[in-house]
Scaffold this active site. Structure first.
Site, PDB file in Angstrom:
ATOM      1  N   HIS A   1      68.003  25.183  46.276  1.00  0.00           N
ATOM      2  CA  HIS A   1      66.991  24.115  46.356  1.00  0.00           C
ATOM      3  C   HIS A   1      67.052  23.130  45.173  1.00  0.00           C
ATOM      4  O   HIS A   1      67.271  21.937  45.396  1.00  0.00           O
ATOM      5  CB  HIS A   1      65.594  24.723  46.547  1.00  0.00           C
ATOM      6  CG  HIS A   1      64.472  23.779  46.277  1.00  0.00           C
ATOM      7  ND1 HIS A   1      64.215  22.686  47.080  1.00  0.00           N
ATOM      8  CD2 HIS A   1      63.554  23.739  45.283  1.00  0.00           C
ATOM      9  CE1 HIS A   1      63.170  22.026  46.586  1.00  0.00           C
ATOM     10  NE2 HIS A   1      62.756  22.642  45.499  1.00  0.00           N
TER      11      HIS A   1
ATOM     12  N   HIS B   1      63.630  21.710  37.773  1.00  0.00           N
ATOM     13  CA  HIS B   1      62.242  21.341  38.087  1.00  0.00           C
ATOM     14  C   HIS B   1      61.336  22.499  38.481  1.00  0.00           C
ATOM     15  O   HIS B   1      60.131  22.408  38.303  1.00  0.00           O
ATOM     16  CB  HIS B   1      62.189  20.220  39.138  1.00  0.00           C
ATOM     17  CG  HIS B   1      62.352  20.689  40.556  1.00  0.00           C
ATOM     18  ND1 HIS B   1      63.581  20.828  41.156  1.00  0.00           N
ATOM     19  CD2 HIS B   1      61.442  21.071  41.479  1.00  0.00           C
ATOM     20  CE1 HIS B   1      63.413  21.258  42.392  1.00  0.00           C
ATOM     21  NE2 HIS B   1      62.126  21.422  42.624  1.00  0.00           N
TER      22      HIS B   1
ATOM     23  N   GLU C   1      57.598  26.641  36.662  1.00  0.00           N
ATOM     24  CA  GLU C   1      56.615  27.065  37.659  1.00  0.00           C
ATOM     25  C   GLU C   1      56.950  28.449  38.234  1.00  0.00           C
ATOM     26  O   GLU C   1      56.066  29.284  38.381  1.00  0.00           O
ATOM     27  CB  GLU C   1      56.580  26.013  38.778  1.00  0.00           C
ATOM     28  CG  GLU C   1      55.663  26.320  39.946  1.00  0.00           C
ATOM     29  CD  GLU C   1      54.185  26.138  39.612  1.00  0.00           C
ATOM     30  OE1 GLU C   1      53.889  25.502  38.585  1.00  0.00           O
ATOM     31  OE2 GLU C   1      53.347  26.655  40.360  1.00  0.00           O
ATOM     32  N   ASP C   2      58.212  28.689  38.514  1.00  0.00           N
ATOM     33  CA  ASP C   2      58.579  29.862  39.324  1.00  0.00           C
ATOM     34  C   ASP C   2      59.364  30.952  38.609  1.00  0.00           C
ATOM     35  O   ASP C   2      59.713  31.954  39.223  1.00  0.00           O
ATOM     36  CB  ASP C   2      59.434  29.407  40.528  1.00  0.00           C
ATOM     37  CG  ASP C   2      58.642  28.552  41.505  1.00  0.00           C
ATOM     38  OD1 ASP C   2      57.412  28.593  41.453  1.00  0.00           O
ATOM     39  OD2 ASP C   2      59.277  27.849  42.312  1.00  0.00           O
TER      40      ASP C   2
ATOM     41  N   ASP D   1      62.300  16.421  45.614  1.00  0.00           N
ATOM     42  CA  ASP D   1      61.850  17.797  45.847  1.00  0.00           C
ATOM     43  C   ASP D   1      61.197  17.889  47.236  1.00  0.00           C
ATOM     44  O   ASP D   1      61.525  18.749  48.043  1.00  0.00           O
ATOM     45  CB  ASP D   1      60.839  18.149  44.742  1.00  0.00           C
ATOM     46  CG  ASP D   1      60.203  19.516  44.914  1.00  0.00           C
ATOM     47  OD1 ASP D   1      60.933  20.480  45.220  1.00  0.00           O
ATOM     48  OD2 ASP D   1      58.967  19.621  44.733  1.00  0.00           O
TER      49      ASP D   1
ATOM     50  N   ASP E   1      61.566  -4.627  72.417  1.00  0.00           N
ATOM     51  CA  ASP E   1      62.404  -4.830  71.233  1.00  0.00           C
ATOM     52  C   ASP E   1      62.593  -3.537  70.441  1.00  0.00           C
ATOM     53  O   ASP E   1      61.974  -3.321  69.424  1.00  0.00           O
ATOM     54  CB  ASP E   1      61.841  -5.935  70.330  1.00  0.00           C
ATOM     55  CG  ASP E   1      60.358  -5.752  70.050  1.00  0.00           C
ATOM     56  OD1 ASP E   1      59.731  -4.924  70.741  1.00  0.00           O
ATOM     57  OD2 ASP E   1      59.839  -6.401  69.143  1.00  0.00           O
TER      58      ASP E   1
HETATM   59 MN    MN Z   1      60.966  22.392  44.189  1.00  0.00          MN
END
Ligand code: MN
Length: 362
Positions: free
Chosen positions: A48, A72, A76-77, A139, A262
């Site tokens: 990712h 990134h 956080e993870d 992201d 159109d």
């Molecule tokens: Mn992410």
């Protein structure tokens, strides 16, 4: 998965000031930090941030932004800390990663706590450095591209709605039309799958009708001929409208799909601004203009910097057509928005302040 050297080569191809060492270290740092974590797709989690970095290279962003793409989600993870990132990658990257992390934390809050308006404000506040937003959009784009792997229908719908409410307007605001269009269509596919497949089937049918293709070819040929008569060198492309914008139009004008004539828009890319107006003059001189469809975003650009002339005419074959006229530089900006400006910035380094000045207010 994009290999380490491939990523570095991609950045090298457009940025002579690439920080190869930082890219290589960030690649390894992120891969190690995410370790055996997995995505809903079953892929290693690291795929990712790597894809996010890949999207950012398509926008031709600078090394710090690509490094941020790789890192990134680490704060956080994973057990990685912002101090570690600051130590290893410097203040600028640490600041960017911190900005993206703050936005991600906010996303995780419950829906009522996290009001759309508050989130927009936070996005704007964080965007003193616009690169934070660019990473966040990349992201979200990758998460939307892989949304179908998520099992719960409710969760998918929530993410798609959030994308429509927050991220597509944000992409629009900073002029990233390529990303905006893709986010919109991916959300549309999740939220209104039936409407979308009806539209796609109809488009398929029209395409399979030799007549429709012929009409588009004939219109293109006639437009080209007209511009040639006026000695205006032009690149002409006919593009089918996107399912989502067709659907929006059906909603707005309350018409059935069969009545929508159109579905193809023509785009003329010319060398300079005088030629834009010459091309417009040639077209309005030959065909009647549909009232209310003429817009001059060249003399009055949209706030996100978008410039183009839009007009609707009763064109060749008595067909109503939509025409956009712009220079190739305007075309770049239309597709890449602020990221296009970022490229100019790499050429003349006065950069960062110019972004600070971009109009982000409500
Ligand atoms: Mn992410």
């Amino acid at each position: 998965m994009i290999r380490q050297y491939e990523l570095v080569d991609r950045v090298k191809a457009y940025d002579s000031g690439v920080n190869e060492d930082a890219l290589n270290r960030a690649y390894v740092f992120s891969m190690m930090a995410h370790g055996s974590q997995k995505r809903a797709s079953g892929d290693p989690y690291f795929s990712h941030p790597l894809e996010v970095a890949g999207i950012l290279t398509e926008l031709k962003l600078d090394s710090d932004t690509i490094v941020t793409g790789l890192l990134h989600d680490t704060v956080e993870d994973t057990v990685a800390t912002i101090d570690e990132i600051q130590e290893q990658f410097g203040d600028s990257v640490a600041h960017l990663v911190d900005g993206v992390t703050k936005l991600s934390k906010f996303e995780l809050q419950s829906a009522d706590k996290r009001q759309v308006e508050n989130f927009r404000k936070l996005l704007m506040a964080t965007s003193r450095d616009i690169r934070v937003l660019l990473v966040k959009l990349a992201d979200r784009l990758h998460n939307m591209r892989t949304l179908h792997f998520i099992k719960g229908a409710d969760k998918r719908a929530r993410i798609a709605r959030e994308t429509m409410e927050i991220y597509t307007p944000l992409a629009e605001r900073i002029g990233m039309h390529g990303i905006k269009d893709e986010l919109e269509d991916l959300s549309f596919a999740e939220l209104y799958p039936d409407a979308r497949s009806t539209i796609l089937a109809r488009l398929d049918f029209l395409r399979s009708e030799a007549v429709e293709n012929e009409v588009v070819d004939e219109i293109s040929a006639e437009l080209k001929e007209l511009l040639k008569e006026h000695s205006i060198p032009v690149q002409l492309s006919g593009r089918e409208k996107r399912p989502y914008s067709i659907w929006r139009k059906m909603q707005r004008q309350n018409v059935e799909f069969a009545q929508l004539s159109d579905i193809v828009a023509f785009r003329l890319v010319v060398d300079d601004i005088p030629q834009c107006y010459q091309a417009l003059g040639a077209i309005h001189g030959r065909y009647s203009c549909v009232p209310g469809r003429f817009k001059d975003y060249i003399s009055t650009p949209k706030r996100n910097g978008y410039q183009s002339i839009h007009t609707g005419v009763i064109g060749p074959k008595q067909r109503r057509i939509e025409v956009q006229i712009r220079t190739s530089e305007m075309h770049q900006v239309a597709e890449l928005g602020v990221a296009a400006h970022w490229q100019y910035k790499q050429e003349n380094t006065s950069g960062r302040r110019r972004f600070a000045g971009i109009s982000m207010g409500a």
